[in-house]
Design an enzyme around this catalytic site. Structure first.
Site, PDB file in Angstrom:
ATOM      1  N   TRP A   1       0.833  -1.198   0.000  1.00 14.08           N
ATOM      2  CA  TRP A   1       0.000   0.000   0.000  1.00 14.08           C
ATOM      3  C   TRP A   1       0.862   1.240   0.000  1.00 14.08           C
ATOM      4  O   TRP A   1       2.060   1.187   0.285  1.00 14.08           O
ATOM      5  CB  TRP A   1      -1.044  -0.008   1.115  1.00 14.08           C
ATOM      6  CG  TRP A   1      -0.567  -0.096   2.549  1.00 14.08           C
ATOM      7  CD1 TRP A   1       0.670  -0.460   3.000  1.00 14.08           C
ATOM      8  CD2 TRP A   1      -1.359   0.166   3.712  1.00 14.08           C
ATOM      9  NE1 TRP A   1       0.705  -0.447   4.359  1.00 14.08           N
ATOM     10  CE2 TRP A   1      -0.530  -0.067   4.846  1.00 14.08           C
ATOM     11  CE3 TRP A   1      -2.668   0.558   3.939  1.00 14.08           C
ATOM     12  CZ2 TRP A   1      -0.986   0.106   6.161  1.00 14.08           C
ATOM     13  CZ3 TRP A   1      -3.099   0.724   5.250  1.00 14.08           C
ATOM     14  CH2 TRP A   1      -2.283   0.499   6.334  1.00 14.08           C
ATOM     15  N   ASN A   2       0.214   2.373  -0.370  1.00  9.28           N
ATOM     16  CA  ASN A   2       0.909   3.650  -0.512  1.00  9.28           C
ATOM     17  C   ASN A   2       0.106   4.750   0.147  1.00  9.28           C
ATOM     18  O   ASN A   2      -1.113   4.625   0.303  1.00  9.28           O
ATOM     19  CB  ASN A   2       1.038   4.023  -1.994  1.00  9.28           C
ATOM     20  CG  ASN A   2       1.730   2.969  -2.829  1.00  9.28           C
ATOM     21  OD1 ASN A   2       2.910   2.723  -2.666  1.00  9.28           O
ATOM     22  ND2 ASN A   2       0.970   2.324  -3.705  1.00  9.28           N
TER      23      ASN A   2
ATOM     24  N   HIS B   1      -6.608  19.947  -7.683  1.00  6.45           N
ATOM     25  CA  HIS B   1      -6.751  20.258  -9.106  1.00  6.45           C
ATOM     26  C   HIS B   1      -5.636  19.618  -9.924  1.00  6.45           C
ATOM     27  O   HIS B   1      -5.049  20.245 -10.803  1.00  6.45           O
ATOM     28  CB  HIS B   1      -6.829  21.774  -9.303  1.00  6.45           C
ATOM     29  CG  HIS B   1      -8.027  22.368  -8.626  1.00  6.45           C
ATOM     30  ND1 HIS B   1      -9.141  22.800  -9.307  1.00  6.45           N
ATOM     31  CD2 HIS B   1      -8.305  22.542  -7.309  1.00  6.45           C
ATOM     32  CE1 HIS B   1     -10.048  23.235  -8.432  1.00  6.45           C
ATOM     33  NE2 HIS B   1      -9.551  23.087  -7.207  1.00  6.45           N
TER      34      HIS B   1
ATOM     35  N   HIS C   1      -9.900  16.386 -13.209  1.00  3.83           N
ATOM     36  CA  HIS C   1     -10.485  16.816 -11.931  1.00  3.83           C
ATOM     37  C   HIS C   1     -11.709  17.683 -12.131  1.00  3.83           C
ATOM     38  O   HIS C   1     -11.972  18.183 -13.218  1.00  3.83           O
ATOM     39  CB  HIS C   1      -9.443  17.522 -11.062  1.00  3.83           C
ATOM     40  CG  HIS C   1      -9.039  18.875 -11.571  1.00  3.83           C
ATOM     41  ND1 HIS C   1      -7.991  19.056 -12.433  1.00  3.83           N
ATOM     42  CD2 HIS C   1      -9.550  20.106 -11.340  1.00  3.83           C
ATOM     43  CE1 HIS C   1      -7.874  20.342 -12.712  1.00  3.83           C
ATOM     44  NE2 HIS C   1      -8.817  21.011 -12.070  1.00  3.83           N
TER      45      HIS C   1
ATOM     46  N   ASP D   1     -14.006  20.928 -10.853  1.00  2.79           N
ATOM     47  CA  ASP D   1     -13.988  22.255 -10.215  1.00  2.79           C
ATOM     48  C   ASP D   1     -15.385  22.539  -9.664  1.00  2.79           C
ATOM     49  O   ASP D   1     -16.358  22.611 -10.429  1.00  2.79           O
ATOM     50  CB  ASP D   1     -13.680  23.354 -11.235  1.00  2.79           C
ATOM     51  CG  ASP D   1     -12.244  23.355 -11.753  1.00  2.79           C
ATOM     52  OD1 ASP D   1     -11.380  22.675 -11.193  1.00  2.79           O
ATOM     53  OD2 ASP D   1     -12.016  24.083 -12.746  1.00  2.79           O
TER      54      ASP D   1
ATOM     55  N   HIS E   1     -14.701  26.994  -5.947  1.00  6.38           N
ATOM     56  CA  HIS E   1     -13.315  27.165  -6.421  1.00  6.38           C
ATOM     57  C   HIS E   1     -13.020  28.627  -6.759  1.00  6.38           C
ATOM     58  O   HIS E   1     -11.894  29.077  -6.632  1.00  6.38           O
ATOM     59  CB  HIS E   1     -13.098  26.280  -7.650  1.00  6.38           C
ATOM     60  CG  HIS E   1     -11.758  26.406  -8.304  1.00  6.38           C
ATOM     61  ND1 HIS E   1     -10.575  26.474  -7.607  1.00  6.38           N
ATOM     62  CD2 HIS E   1     -11.418  26.439  -9.635  1.00  6.38           C
ATOM     63  CE1 HIS E   1      -9.562  26.567  -8.468  1.00  6.38           C
ATOM     64  NE2 HIS E   1     -10.050  26.555  -9.686  1.00  6.38           N
TER      65      HIS E   1
ATOM     66  N   HIS F   1     -14.110  30.352 -15.441  1.00  6.62           N
ATOM     67  CA  HIS F   1     -14.174  30.234 -13.982  1.00  6.62           C
ATOM     68  C   HIS F   1     -15.091  31.313 -13.397  1.00  6.62           C
ATOM     69  O   HIS F   1     -15.942  31.034 -12.556  1.00  6.62           O
ATOM     70  CB  HIS F   1     -12.776  30.356 -13.377  1.00  6.62           C
ATOM     71  CG  HIS F   1     -11.900  29.149 -13.594  1.00  6.62           C
ATOM     72  ND1 HIS F   1     -11.242  28.918 -14.775  1.00  6.62           N
ATOM     73  CD2 HIS F   1     -11.602  28.113 -12.783  1.00  6.62           C
ATOM     74  CE1 HIS F   1     -10.558  27.778 -14.673  1.00  6.62           C
ATOM     75  NE2 HIS F   1     -10.765  27.267 -13.476  1.00  6.62           N
TER      76      HIS F   1
HETATM   77 MN    MN Z   1      -9.295  23.164 -11.544  1.00  5.34          MN
END
Ligand code: MN
Length: 257
Positions: free
Chosen positions: A61-62, A69, A73, A75, A79, A207
């Protein structure tokens, strides 16, 4: 048969298909680079905890670390300052995460002009051919940029004047936010705005307007070339980070064959 039974039969028989719209996550996954004095996001990294060794004899495992972001991904409205009173990524209605999607393809134009901007007239022309944008759905903007996703320099395509990647004009961003019935905009580039959008008026119009209208962004999508212009259903699964501005997401599309 039930609706879901029909869907499962169609998937088994190949009449429907699941397409992965997600870029693989690794230390090579490109992330946005903001100029000073702005803070930058972490890329993706793995830190190994054990791999069938003295630290854990039977298990591998890690830990993982990354910015919200990084890679493909989501938003959330919160954001952006224009959406600061809107939902965070844990508060997105599930109906918006399983929704119809249409694809507008400007990949040929973007080969000629990496600063290509989608205009309202392009969407009006698209709607004359394909019908209205989907109520409660997603507009996926194909630019061909996913072909560069293996190489951060090619993906960000920056020179001394800044990044040169395709996007959406100020007027078109306002139109998508205020006039179009969509809930979100998906792109193949590192963000929903054009590389040069830092110098638009207003800066970063996607945005600014979309998040201000409570709408969403979805970035670094892959395989949009495998989707039809209309008729796909997207399933987007951002992590429900409480208070988060966004999240790495698995994005899938269901298409009929
Ligand atoms: Mn983004």
């Amino acid at each position: 048969m039930s609706v879901l039974g029909n869907l499962l039969r169609d998937l088994v028989e190949g009449c429907a298909e699941v397409i992965d719209l997600t870029a693989p996550l690794s230390e090579r996954t490109p992330v946005i680079q903001l100029p000073p004095p702005f803070a930058n996001t972490q890329g993706f990294s793995l830190q190994e905890l054990s791999r069938y060794d003295e630290r854990g004899p039977a298990w591998y495992w890690n830990n993982i670390s990354m910015g919200e972001h990084a890679g493909t991904h989501f938003d959330a409205p919160v954001h952006w300052v224009t959406g600061k009173d809107g939902p965070d990524v844990s508060q997105i209605p599930l109906r918006h995460l399983v929704a119809p999607a249409v694809v507008v393809d400007k990949s040929a134009e973007c080969v000629e002009d990496p600063d290509f901007l989608l205009e309202v007239a392009h969407l009006e022309e698209w709607q004359r051919r394909h019908g209205p944008l989907p109520e409660g759905g997603w507009l996926l903007y194909r630019t061909g940029w996913d072909a560069r996703a293996h190489d951060q320099a090619a993906f960000l395509n920056a020179d001394e004047t800044g990044p040169h990647t395709p996007g959406i004009s100020v007027e078109c961003a306002r139109w998508l936010a205020e006039r179009a019935p969509i809930v979100g905009l998906g792109v193949e580039t590192v963000g929903t705005d054009a590389g040069a959008a830092h110098s638009f008026d207003p800066p970063f119009p996607c945005h600014t307007f979309l998040h201000g209208a409570g709408k969403y962004g979805l970035t670094q999508l892959a395989n949009l070339a495998m989707l039809p212009p209309t008729g796909a259903v997207v399933v987007v699964a951002p992590l429900p980070v409480v208070g988060g501005s966004g999240s790495p997401a698995r994005a899938l599309a269901l298409v009929e064959r």
